[in-house]
Enzyme design. Structure first.
Site, PDB file in Angstrom:
ATOM      1  N   GLU A  44      32.533  33.651  47.835  1.00  0.00           N
ATOM      2  CA  GLU A  44      33.439  33.822  48.949  1.00  0.00           C
ATOM      3  C   GLU A  44      33.906  32.454  49.234  1.00  0.00           C
ATOM      4  O   GLU A  44      33.160  31.319  48.772  1.00  0.00           O
ATOM      5  CB  GLU A  44      32.888  34.264  50.163  1.00  0.00           C
ATOM      6  CG  GLU A  44      32.369  35.969  49.771  1.00  0.00           C
ATOM      7  CD  GLU A  44      33.428  36.884  49.575  1.00  0.00           C
ATOM      8  OE1 GLU A  44      34.764  36.422  49.200  1.00  0.00           O
ATOM      9  OE2 GLU A  44      33.292  38.079  49.947  1.00  0.00           O
ATOM     10  N   HIS A  69      38.079  34.838  45.713  1.00  0.00           N
ATOM     11  CA  HIS A  69      36.959  34.720  45.359  1.00  0.00           C
ATOM     12  C   HIS A  69      36.717  35.216  43.907  1.00  0.00           C
ATOM     13  O   HIS A  69      37.523  35.745  43.318  1.00  0.00           O
ATOM     14  CB  HIS A  69      35.978  35.679  46.217  1.00  0.00           C
ATOM     15  CG  HIS A  69      36.004  37.022  46.035  1.00  0.00           C
ATOM     16  ND1 HIS A  69      35.633  38.156  47.004  1.00  0.00           N
ATOM     17  CD2 HIS A  69      36.501  37.965  44.729  1.00  0.00           C
ATOM     18  CE1 HIS A  69      35.759  39.235  46.296  1.00  0.00           C
ATOM     19  NE2 HIS A  69      36.171  39.429  45.148  1.00  0.00           N
TER      20      HIS A  69
HETATM   21  C1  F6R Z   1      33.266  42.385  40.425  1.00  0.00           C
HETATM   22  C2  F6R Z   1      33.714  40.830  41.149  1.00  0.00           C
HETATM   23  C3  F6R Z   1      34.816  40.555  41.928  1.00  0.00           C
HETATM   24  C4  F6R Z   1      36.276  41.288  41.643  1.00  0.00           C
HETATM   25  C5  F6R Z   1      37.203  41.021  42.599  1.00  0.00           C
HETATM   26  C6  F6R Z   1      38.509  41.883  42.238  1.00  0.00           C
HETATM   27  O1  F6R Z   1      32.361  42.217  39.548  1.00  0.00           O
HETATM   28  O2  F6R Z   1      33.037  40.085  40.546  1.00  0.00           O
HETATM   29  O3  F6R Z   1      35.025  39.307  42.062  1.00  0.00           O
HETATM   30  O4  F6R Z   1      36.573  40.795  40.336  1.00  0.00           O
HETATM   31  O5  F6R Z   1      36.742  41.637  43.807  1.00  0.00           O
HETATM   32  O6  F6R Z   1      38.071  43.333  42.364  1.00  0.00           O
HETATM   33  P1  F6R Z   1      39.415  44.252  41.714  1.00  0.00           P
HETATM   34  O7  F6R Z   1      39.396  44.173  40.449  1.00  0.00           O
HETATM   35  O8  F6R Z   1      38.838  45.787  42.245  1.00  0.00           O
HETATM   36  O9  F6R Z   1      40.490  44.093  42.599  1.00  0.00           O
END
Ligand code: F6R
Length: 249
Positions: free
Chosen positions: A147, A142
């Site tokens: 999603e 995503h």
């Molecule tokens: C957050 C967002 C999400 C995150 C993704 C990865 O603004 O849009 O798509 O970029 O879930 O999250 P991390 O970096 O916590 O693994």
């Protein structure tokens, strides 16, 4: 489809953050009133720390910059410690000279979500579009909270989170328990993101290897939302060796 995505493989997560911060700093130095897109999550934290350091030590100014964030949990107030507004204030905005009124994070408590989302899109248009948008990627591919199954032309809207995302965000880094994670979010659409003139996606760690491989080498498909960046004219993935480990090249 021949993928246009440029992949930069770095030795470490620190190197990923330095390269990403340098890209945004270069943009802001070249265009003081740049419009930047931002993301939350663990991955960009170090990039934000780098940008804050450049502001402190190298006079990098964000005084004329406008920022838009990808998403916000539906039902969380900006003061909630797990809201993305709170994350952005504490990780970046409070440490640089960006004007608070130039920071746009969707309101998770908006009375009318459709109106909130339409207003967000209108604001992006009114400032001439986004110059460079920083993205993360979920283990399921995503981007923002688009999603699998999200349409390529989707716009900012209220979306449901998948169980994979709920679990990923309640692994102790953010929410302590899956029951605390909101089930919905306001999220910029794939179409909204694709309109940014430049895209910079960050990924670190082996948990992101499958998603990175699917995004770069897999088919252009809503099954992996980030694969729908393959035909973007200026899209760079900055990844560490672990996140790159599934790539063909
Ligand atoms: C957050 C967002 C999400 C995150 C993704 C990865 O603004 O849009 O798509 O970029 O879930 O999250 P991390 O970096 O916590 O693994």
């Amino acid at each position: 489809m021949a993928a246009n995505i440029k992949v930069e493989v770095c030795d470490s997560a620190e190197a990923v953050a330095s390269m990403a911060a340098a890209k945004f700093a270069d943009l802001v130095r070249a265009k003081a009133n740049a419009v930047i897109g931002l993301a939350t999550g663990s991955t960009p934290e170090q990039t934000y720390a780098e940008l804050a350091k450049m502001h402190r030590q190298q006079d990098l100014s964000f005084a004329a910059v406008t920022a838009f964030n990808l998403d916000e949990y539906w039902g969380l107030d900006g003061d909630h410690d797990q809201s993305y507004r709170h994350f952005m204030n504490s990780n970046l905005f409070d440490h640089i000279d960006i004007r608070p009124w130039n920071t746009h994070v969707l309101n998770g408590k908006a009375v009318n979500p459709a109106l909130e989302c339409a207003g967000f899109e209108a604001k992006i248009l009114s400032v001439g579009g986004i110059d460079m948008w920083l993205l993360g990627i979920g283990p399921n591919g995503h981007i923002a909270f688009n999603e699998p199954g999200s349409p390529v032309d989707s716009r900012t809207r209220l979306v449901n989170l998948t169980q994979t995302t709920i679990d990923a965000n309640s692994d102790g880094r953010f929410f302590k328990d899956a029951s605390e994670v909101p089930r919905c979010a306001l999220s910029a659409g794939i179409g909204t993101i694709r309109e940014a003139r430049s895209l910079v996606l960050l990924a670190t760690g082996s948990k992101k290897a499958d998603a990175i491989a699917a995004a770069v080498d897999g088919p252009f498909s809503p099954d992996c939302p980030s694969s729908m960046l393959q035909d973007h004219p200026d899209c760079t993935f900055i990844v560490d060796a672990e996140a790159a480990s599934g790539l063909k090249r």
